[in-house]
Design a protein around this motif. Structure first.
Motif, PDB file in Angstrom:
ATOM      1  N   SER A  24       0.819  -1.216   0.000  1.00 16.76           N
ATOM      2  CA  SER A  24       0.000   0.000   0.000  1.00 16.76           C
ATOM      3  C   SER A  24       0.862   1.280   0.000  1.00 16.76           C
ATOM      4  O   SER A  24       0.403   2.319  -0.485  1.00 16.76           O
ATOM      5  CB  SER A  24      -0.922   0.008   1.223  1.00 16.76           C
ATOM      6  OG  SER A  24      -0.146  -0.033   2.410  1.00 16.76           O
ATOM      7  N   HIS A 106       2.774   9.672  -6.588  1.00 12.56           N
ATOM      8  CA  HIS A 106       1.364   9.502  -6.980  1.00 12.56           C
ATOM      9  C   HIS A 106       0.862   8.178  -6.423  1.00 12.56           C
ATOM     10  O   HIS A 106       1.633   7.391  -5.860  1.00 12.56           O
ATOM     11  CB  HIS A 106       1.225   9.478  -8.521  1.00 12.56           C
ATOM     12  CG  HIS A 106       1.513  10.794  -9.177  1.00 12.56           C
ATOM     13  ND1 HIS A 106       0.635  11.851  -9.158  1.00 12.56           N
ATOM     14  CD2 HIS A 106       2.589  11.202  -9.905  1.00 12.56           C
ATOM     15  CE1 HIS A 106       1.145  12.859  -9.828  1.00 12.56           C
ATOM     16  NE2 HIS A 106       2.334  12.496 -10.301  1.00 12.56           N
ATOM     17  N   ASP A 107      -0.477   7.961  -6.651  1.00 11.68           N
ATOM     18  CA  ASP A 107      -1.047   6.630  -6.443  1.00 11.68           C
ATOM     19  C   ASP A 107      -0.926   5.856  -7.746  1.00 11.68           C
ATOM     20  O   ASP A 107      -1.206   6.393  -8.837  1.00 11.68           O
ATOM     21  CB  ASP A 107      -2.513   6.726  -6.033  1.00 11.68           C
ATOM     22  CG  ASP A 107      -2.682   7.243  -4.610  1.00 11.68           C
ATOM     23  OD1 ASP A 107      -1.711   7.136  -3.834  1.00 11.68           O
ATOM     24  OD2 ASP A 107      -3.772   7.763  -4.282  1.00 11.68           O
ATOM     25  N   TYR A 108      -0.497   4.603  -7.626  1.00 16.12           N
ATOM     26  CA  TYR A 108      -0.371   3.747  -8.795  1.00 16.12           C
ATOM     27  C   TYR A 108      -1.347   2.576  -8.611  1.00 16.12           C
ATOM     28  O   TYR A 108      -1.327   1.904  -7.569  1.00 16.12           O
ATOM     29  CB  TYR A 108       1.065   3.242  -8.960  1.00 16.12           C
ATOM     30  CG  TYR A 108       2.042   4.345  -9.319  1.00 16.12           C
ATOM     31  CD1 TYR A 108       2.337   4.623 -10.648  1.00 16.12           C
ATOM     32  CD2 TYR A 108       2.627   5.128  -8.326  1.00 16.12           C
ATOM     33  CE1 TYR A 108       3.212   5.649 -10.989  1.00 16.12           C
ATOM     34  CE2 TYR A 108       3.509   6.148  -8.655  1.00 16.12           C
ATOM     35  CZ  TYR A 108       3.800   6.411  -9.993  1.00 16.12           C
ATOM     36  OH  TYR A 108       4.652   7.431 -10.319  1.00 16.12           O
ATOM     37  N   THR A 123      -4.142  -0.441  -5.158  1.00 11.01           N
ATOM     38  CA  THR A 123      -3.433   0.846  -5.268  1.00 11.01           C
ATOM     39  C   THR A 123      -2.190   0.856  -4.366  1.00 11.01           C
ATOM     40  O   THR A 123      -2.256   0.450  -3.195  1.00 11.01           O
ATOM     41  CB  THR A 123      -4.358   2.004  -4.880  1.00 11.01           C
ATOM     42  OG1 THR A 123      -5.510   1.972  -5.731  1.00 11.01           O
ATOM     43  CG2 THR A 123      -3.643   3.341  -4.999  1.00 11.01           C
ATOM     44  N   ARG A 125       0.805   3.591  -2.953  1.00  9.48           N
ATOM     45  CA  ARG A 125       1.197   4.997  -2.835  1.00  9.48           C
ATOM     46  C   ARG A 125       2.728   5.077  -2.811  1.00  9.48           C
ATOM     47  O   ARG A 125       3.378   4.391  -2.017  1.00  9.48           O
ATOM     48  CB  ARG A 125       0.621   5.607  -1.542  1.00  9.48           C
ATOM     49  CG  ARG A 125       1.068   7.028  -1.257  1.00  9.48           C
ATOM     50  CD  ARG A 125       0.528   7.980  -2.297  1.00  9.48           C
ATOM     51  NE  ARG A 125       1.064   9.344  -2.106  1.00  9.48           N
ATOM     52  CZ  ARG A 125       0.781  10.353  -2.919  1.00  9.48           C
ATOM     53  NH1 ARG A 125      -0.011  10.165  -3.968  1.00  9.48           N
ATOM     54  NH2 ARG A 125       1.277  11.541  -2.690  1.00  9.48           N
TER      55      ARG A 125
END
Length: 612
Positions: A24, A106-108, A123, A125
């Motif tokens: 996460s 970013h969030d991936y 997701t 981070r």
């Protein structure tokens, strides 16, 4: 990096049982390579993998996609969106970001489509950390005051080019200050964050304080506390600074900066420094004055707070003052101080005797020493450095030669270091010389032996200085004896003889007032044993030689005079035709006579007179 978490199926709501293992939170330092993992749980022969970047508006942007058939990843599609170096997808479908940058934060989202098995997404981070530069502090350049009723800005601290934003903490004398962000009259701080074109953050903090007098001597600085991956922290400190603070004078100190006594005494001729110091800031103006007849005689006005009196004299004793000119001071503040300057002096000493005093042997006298000074000096007398009296008047009774010497009067002041004077006179005691001799003992106890070498020494003293003389030649000149005290000495080295045992050797000390004599006696002088034997032998040899000469002389005379030989007959008178011999004479006699006759013929009539 946080542990991966299993994710349920995707947002489509199918009943597939695809589950993902995705971390996460991923944390890295700028410049490090990042790998984002997206692993389906279980066994799948086929699935479609997609990676999305979620921008700040929650919009997804496809970065990569691929199909997994069996164990082979095919049909890779990449969209780097201008990133350099570009995104990469490894053989396991993991998204690789070489050389992580701040813009990568970013969030991936990872989406897995497994056909009939369903769809799932997760997701991750990504946080990228950058250590900031050392903080810069900008103190207020003007003058701050303690008289303000509000907090004033004292400094701004700036931490540049970091990520994420650090925390700035202020310190006073090494201790952290707790100040709120809300404005108030005692103290607070304001903050500001700026994102640079590089994507890095610059953070500033301005400190406001209501200042007090101790803050003028305090040291301030700020520190940037920044964050690192895995919950670590770092700290960077700024240089320290102090404040230019204005506060009024409340107390004044005034003292003698030069060496002095507790009572304020200084020595005449010394340079004296008067120091004045107020506790206000900036340094106030100082007025130095002297009180004379209750009037202030201003001596100097300066900002330095010192007054030097060069080579002070006794007439400069008195009351001196210093006043601080500070118009912001409280009404009850005592801004003026005074002190008493006492100049100690000691004049030259006077003696009633002069530099030299002659006194006949046995007489008495007194010597008086006069001293004038302030404070009152203490007097004492010494003779040849030994104490002899503690009164101004020195009494000398029935002087002897031991009384002669140098007498010194010293005046000093117990409370004033290094202030003293001395005056001396020389006492000369007149009289017939005093004589003493250094007796010499023989080498062999009881008697001297002729030829022994001996050194005789005589000592004398008196005034006028005596001369030493000896009854024998060879005495040394008269000269001062070791140890002084007026003694002179002379020595004589000689050999002991029997004549000296009868007469002795005398030394005499004389001056115009008389003379004194000492005689050295040697008693019985024994002859040397070896010398006596030689003398006897020499006499015996001399006697033997004399007898031999007499015998030879006697014999020679007989050879030249036959008539004197035994058994010989006189020569016939002239005209006798021959000699007649006795037939009964022995051969020895005959031979002797012949020899004699022969010798007599050679010598003729030139022999000594007849001894018959």
């Amino acid at each position: 990096m946080s542990p991966p978490r299993p994710c349920p199926r995707g947002a489509l709501g199918s009943k597939a049982e695809v589950r993902l293992s995705v971390p996460s939170l991923v944390e890295v330092m700028r410049g490090e390579s990042v790998t984002l993992d997206c692993s389906p749980l279980g066994t799948h022969d086929y699935f479609m993998l997609e990676w999305f970047l979620v921008d700040r508006f929650e919009v997804r942007h496809l970065l990569a996609s691929a199909e997994l058939r069996g164990s082979e990843l095919r049909d890779k599609v990449l969209n780097s969106r201008g990133r350099s170096p570009p995104y990469q997808l490894d053989s396991r479908g993991r998204l690789v970001l070489p050389e992580a940058q701040v813009g990568d934060e970013h969030d991936y989202v990872c989406v897995v489509k497994a056909g009939a098995a369903g769809t799932a997404e997760a997701t991750a981070r990504l946080n990228v950390y950058v250590k900031p530069e050392a903080p810069e502090v900008s103190p207020y350049k003007g003058t701050l005051t303690v008289m303000s009723d509000f907090a004033e800005e004292i400094a701004t601290c700036t931490s540049r080019n970091g990520n994420p934003v650090p925390q700035i903490i202020w310190y006073r004398n090494g201790q952290p200050l707790t100040v709120p962000l809300e404005v108030n009259s005692e103290g607070y701080m304001t903050i500001r964050t700026v994102r640079e074109a590089s994507g890095l953050l610059t953070f500033s903090s301005s400190l406001y304080l209501r200042l007090h007098k101790p803050d003028g001597e305090a040291s301030f600085h700020c520190a940037a506390h920044y964050y690192l991956p895995a919950g670590q922290h770092g700290r960077l400190d700024s240089p320290s600074f102090s404040l230019n603070l204005h506060y009024p004078t409340e107390h004044v100190l005034f003292w003698l900066g030069s060496q002095s006594t507790a009572e304020g005494w200084v020595r005449e001729g010394d340079s004296v420094q008067l120091l004045c110091q107020g506790d206000g800031s900036p340094s106030p103006e100082y007025t130095f004055f002297r009180l004379q007849d209750k009037q202030e005689d201003v001596l100097k006005i300066s900002l330095e707070g010192n007054l030097t009196l060069e080579r002070v004299q006794r007439n400069q004793s008195g009351t001196y003052g210093c006043r601080v000119e500070d118009y912001d001071a409280p009404e009850d503040a005592e801004l003026s101080k005074t002190l008493e300057l006492r100049v100690a002096y000691l004049d030259s000493l006077e003696l009633s005797t002069g530099e030299e005093l002659s006194l006949p042997l046995g007489n008495s006298t007194t010597a008086t020493c006069s001293a004038r000074g302030l404070p009152t000096p203490t007097l004492y007398w010494t003779k040849d450095s030994a104490p002899v009296g503690e009164d101004p008047t020195l009494s000398l009774h029935s002087v002897t030669f031991d009384s002669a010497g140098t007498y010194t009067c010293e005046a000093y002041m117990p409370r004033i270091p290094l202030l003293s004077r001395t005056r001396s006179f020389r006492l000369l005691v007149q009289g017939t010389p005093e004589l003493k001799a250094k007796e010499t003992q023989p080498k062999v106890e009881g008697s001297w032996t002729e030829g022994d070498e001996v050194t005789l020494i005589c000592y004398a003293r008196g005034y006028p200085e005596p001369k030493l003389s000896w009854s024998q030649l060879g005495g040394s000149p008269t000269e001062p004896a070791p140890g002084g005290q007026g003694w002179v000495s002379s020595s004589l080295t000689l050999k002991v003889t029997s004549a000296l045992s009868q007469d002795g050797v005398s030394c005499e000390a004389s001056n115009p007032l008389g003379n004194t004599q000492h005689v050295f006696h040697f008693g019985t002088v024994a002859p040397q044993t070896s010398q006596a034997g030689v003398a006897v032998m020499a006499v015996a040899i001399s006697v033997a030689l004399l007898l031999l000469v007499v015998a030879v002389f006697y014999c020679m005379r007989r050879k030249g005079r036959p008539c004197c030989r035994r058994g010989e007959k006189r020569s016939p008178p002239p005209g006798d035709p021959k000699l007649s011999h006795s037939g009964s004479e022995q051969p020895e006699q005959t031979g002797l006579l012949k020899g004699s006759a022969s010798g007599g013929a050679k010598r003729g009539s030139g022999g000594f007179g007849d001894e018959c």
